[in-house]
Write a protein that holds these residues in place. Sequence first.
Motif, PDB file in Angstrom:
ATOM      1  N   VAL A 197      40.146  48.426  44.976  1.00  0.00           N
ATOM      2  CA  VAL A 197      40.846  47.452  44.128  1.00  0.00           C
ATOM      3  C   VAL A 197      39.812  46.870  43.156  1.00  0.00           C
ATOM      4  O   VAL A 197      38.986  46.051  43.546  1.00  0.00           O
ATOM      5  CB  VAL A 197      41.472  46.315  44.974  1.00  0.00           C
ATOM      6  N   PRO A 198      39.796  47.325  41.900  1.00  0.00           N
ATOM      7  CA  PRO A 198      38.802  46.821  40.953  1.00  0.00           C
ATOM      8  C   PRO A 198      39.271  45.545  40.270  1.00  0.00           C
ATOM      9  O   PRO A 198      40.448  45.403  39.960  1.00  0.00           O
ATOM     10  CB  PRO A 198      38.693  47.954  39.928  1.00  0.00           C
ATOM     11  N   VAL A 199      38.337  44.599  40.059  1.00  0.00           N
ATOM     12  CA  VAL A 199      38.673  43.369  39.345  1.00  0.00           C
ATOM     13  C   VAL A 199      38.688  43.641  37.838  1.00  0.00           C
ATOM     14  O   VAL A 199      39.566  43.200  37.128  1.00  0.00           O
ATOM     15  CB  VAL A 199      37.685  42.225  39.699  1.00  0.00           C
ATOM     16  N   ALA A 200      37.700  44.421  37.332  1.00  0.00           N
ATOM     17  CA  ALA A 200      37.661  44.789  35.909  1.00  0.00           C
ATOM     18  C   ALA A 200      37.995  46.275  35.765  1.00  0.00           C
ATOM     19  O   ALA A 200      38.339  46.946  36.735  1.00  0.00           O
ATOM     20  CB  ALA A 200      36.292  44.483  35.326  1.00  0.00           C
ATOM     21  N   GLY A 201      37.883  46.797  34.531  1.00  0.00           N
ATOM     22  CA  GLY A 201      38.261  48.186  34.263  1.00  0.00           C
ATOM     23  C   GLY A 201      37.139  49.179  34.492  1.00  0.00           C
ATOM     24  O   GLY A 201      36.185  48.895  35.213  1.00  0.00           O
ATOM     25  N   LEU A 202      37.253  50.348  33.861  1.00  0.00           N
ATOM     26  CA  LEU A 202      36.285  51.431  34.046  1.00  0.00           C
ATOM     27  C   LEU A 202      34.901  51.074  33.504  1.00  0.00           C
ATOM     28  O   LEU A 202      33.910  51.662  33.879  1.00  0.00           O
ATOM     29  CB  LEU A 202      36.786  52.707  33.375  1.00  0.00           C
ATOM     30  N   SER A 203      34.869  50.145  32.542  1.00  0.00           N
ATOM     31  CA  SER A 203      33.591  49.662  32.042  1.00  0.00           C
ATOM     32  C   SER A 203      33.535  48.172  32.365  1.00  0.00           C
ATOM     33  O   SER A 203      34.564  47.499  32.379  1.00  0.00           O
ATOM     34  CB  SER A 203      33.520  49.921  30.530  1.00  0.00           C
ATOM     35  N   PRO A 204      32.332  47.630  32.677  1.00  0.00           N
ATOM     36  CA  PRO A 204      32.266  46.234  33.107  1.00  0.00           C
ATOM     37  C   PRO A 204      32.797  45.252  32.062  1.00  0.00           C
ATOM     38  O   PRO A 204      33.226  44.156  32.391  1.00  0.00           O
ATOM     39  CB  PRO A 204      30.772  46.000  33.330  1.00  0.00           C
ATOM     40  N   GLU A 205      32.800  45.651  30.782  1.00  0.00           N
ATOM     41  CA  GLU A 205      33.274  44.726  29.742  1.00  0.00           C
ATOM     42  C   GLU A 205      34.801  44.681  29.659  1.00  0.00           C
ATOM     43  O   GLU A 205      35.359  43.815  28.998  1.00  0.00           O
ATOM     44  CB  GLU A 205      32.764  45.088  28.347  1.00  0.00           C
ATOM     45  N   ALA A 206      35.477  45.659  30.259  1.00  0.00           N
ATOM     46  CA  ALA A 206      36.940  45.666  30.221  1.00  0.00           C
ATOM     47  C   ALA A 206      37.460  44.550  31.116  1.00  0.00           C
ATOM     48  O   ALA A 206      37.732  44.739  32.290  1.00  0.00           O
ATOM     49  CB  ALA A 206      37.461  47.020  30.689  1.00  0.00           C
ATOM     50  N   GLU A 207      37.571  43.353  30.536  1.00  0.00           N
ATOM     51  CA  GLU A 207      37.891  42.175  31.351  1.00  0.00           C
ATOM     52  C   GLU A 207      39.357  42.139  31.780  1.00  0.00           C
ATOM     53  O   GLU A 207      40.227  42.543  31.034  1.00  0.00           O
ATOM     54  CB  GLU A 207      37.530  40.903  30.586  1.00  0.00           C
ATOM     55  N   PRO A 208      39.617  41.644  32.967  1.00  0.00           N
ATOM     56  CA  PRO A 208      41.000  41.609  33.455  1.00  0.00           C
ATOM     57  C   PRO A 208      41.823  40.519  32.764  1.00  0.00           C
ATOM     58  O   PRO A 208      41.281  39.479  32.382  1.00  0.00           O
ATOM     59  CB  PRO A 208      40.831  41.282  34.936  1.00  0.00           C
ATOM     60  N   THR A 209      43.105  40.752  32.621  1.00  0.00           N
ATOM     61  CA  THR A 209      44.015  39.723  32.127  1.00  0.00           C
ATOM     62  C   THR A 209      44.325  38.778  33.294  1.00  0.00           C
ATOM     63  O   THR A 209      44.074  39.133  34.456  1.00  0.00           O
ATOM     64  CB  THR A 209      45.340  40.350  31.654  1.00  0.00           C
ATOM     65  N   PRO A 210      44.897  37.597  33.004  1.00  0.00           N
ATOM     66  CA  PRO A 210      45.271  36.693  34.108  1.00  0.00           C
ATOM     67  C   PRO A 210      46.224  37.382  35.091  1.00  0.00           C
ATOM     68  O   PRO A 210      46.135  37.157  36.298  1.00  0.00           O
ATOM     69  CB  PRO A 210      45.969  35.541  33.391  1.00  0.00           C
ATOM     70  N   GLN A 211      47.105  38.279  34.575  1.00  0.00           N
ATOM     71  CA  GLN A 211      48.032  39.001  35.460  1.00  0.00           C
ATOM     72  C   GLN A 211      47.274  39.962  36.391  1.00  0.00           C
ATOM     73  O   GLN A 211      47.574  40.045  37.576  1.00  0.00           O
ATOM     74  CB  GLN A 211      49.059  39.809  34.645  1.00  0.00           C
ATOM     75  N   ASP A 212      46.285  40.683  35.806  1.00  0.00           N
ATOM     76  CA  ASP A 212      45.448  41.579  36.632  1.00  0.00           C
ATOM     77  C   ASP A 212      44.805  40.790  37.764  1.00  0.00           C
ATOM     78  O   ASP A 212      44.778  41.224  38.924  1.00  0.00           O
ATOM     79  CB  ASP A 212      44.308  42.191  35.800  1.00  0.00           C
ATOM     80  N   LEU A 213      44.255  39.646  37.370  1.00  0.00           N
ATOM     81  CA  LEU A 213      43.531  38.820  38.325  1.00  0.00           C
ATOM     82  C   LEU A 213      44.455  38.335  39.448  1.00  0.00           C
ATOM     83  O   LEU A 213      44.092  38.341  40.619  1.00  0.00           O
ATOM     84  CB  LEU A 213      42.940  37.613  37.570  1.00  0.00           C
ATOM     85  N   GLN A 214      45.664  37.962  39.053  1.00  0.00           N
ATOM     86  CA  GLN A 214      46.665  37.505  40.011  1.00  0.00           C
ATOM     87  C   GLN A 214      46.958  38.603  41.030  1.00  0.00           C
ATOM     88  O   GLN A 214      47.052  38.362  42.232  1.00  0.00           O
ATOM     89  CB  GLN A 214      47.952  37.128  39.244  1.00  0.00           C
ATOM     90  N   LYS A 215      47.052  39.844  40.512  1.00  0.00           N
ATOM     91  CA  LYS A 215      47.345  40.994  41.370  1.00  0.00           C
ATOM     92  C   LYS A 215      46.202  41.228  42.369  1.00  0.00           C
ATOM     93  O   LYS A 215      46.439  41.489  43.556  1.00  0.00           O
ATOM     94  CB  LYS A 215      47.535  42.234  40.486  1.00  0.00           C
ATOM     95  N   VAL A 216      44.972  41.107  41.862  1.00  0.00           N
ATOM     96  CA  VAL A 216      43.814  41.282  42.746  1.00  0.00           C
ATOM     97  C   VAL A 216      43.834  40.227  43.858  1.00  0.00           C
ATOM     98  O   VAL A 216      43.628  40.547  45.029  1.00  0.00           O
ATOM     99  CB  VAL A 216      42.490  41.201  41.941  1.00  0.00           C
ATOM    100  N   LEU A 217      44.115  38.981  43.473  1.00  0.00           N
ATOM    101  CA  LEU A 217      44.152  37.896  44.467  1.00  0.00           C
ATOM    102  C   LEU A 217      45.187  38.192  45.557  1.00  0.00           C
ATOM    103  O   LEU A 217      44.926  37.990  46.741  1.00  0.00           O
ATOM    104  CB  LEU A 217      44.475  36.554  43.796  1.00  0.00           C
TER     105      LEU A 217
END
Length: 282
Positions: free
Chosen positions: A195-215
């Motif tokens: 379960v990655p917090v960011a994307g394929l590159s470290p700069e690909a920052e997650p959206t608030p929705q992505d972050l919610q899903k990770v949580l």
Amino acid sequence: MGKFLRIIITVFICIGFGNLTLAAEKLQVMASIYPMAEFCRGVGGDLVDVYQMVPNGIEPHDYEPSPKDLVKLGNMRVFVYNGGVEFWATPALQALQEKEIISVQTGEGIGEKDPHVWVSPRGAIQQVKKICEVFCQADSQNTAQYKLNTERYLSELSKLDEQYSNLAKQYRRRTFVTAHAAFGHLAKDYALQMVPVAGLSPEAEPTPQDLQKVLQLVKKYQVRYIFFETLTSPKLAELVAKETGAKTAVLDPLEGVAETDKVTYLELQKRNLEALKREFAE
Ligand SMILES: [Zn+2]
């Protein structure tokens, strides 16, 4: 486009210095990133001088070569890269065409969508075999020694492969949370869930929705550790850990090491294995 233009301009500059090739007894090899350099040392042993284009301490997804770096590349006999991480490799090789550098893209055919082939011992095994082929081609009189070195290095990688394969037999919980999505090949090859917090590159920052899903996933799978990396900011991992009550720990994408670190790829893989076992333990 800006990056590409800059490379072409820098290459024009470096062509002027193009004939500074030094006579050297050992096979001169440029590896793009740390894991490629490690594999080249494994295959080449004492027969090669291995240089590393992306210096230690620099995150390879952010790197751009300087004119000096390209001049250095122009003086090499062999160039080993992964593909997908080094956006600069193809234009650099085109600009240095007349140098007849023997190059190999070791992730070709394995890492088309996700370049992090080296993170899985199974991917690494294929990459090391390709490196052996080009070294034998570039320096054929030492073929026997390259093959022997390769055999030794592959036996170490096979041990790792077996240990990673055992995870699926030893543990029922096999979900892990990482900073960027560098462990896709590892997860696929060994039946783990990343379960990655960011994307394929470290700069690909997650959206608030992505972050919610990770949580949500952290809670659902009762994940213990939010893994972060040595070369990028641990901020996001710390945020997720704070929100969920999990701890943070290092899981290394093996892309590069700190400036003064002498640790080998094989040692880092063993550390990762232990970190995953601590996560998966019941
Ligand atoms: Zn990466």
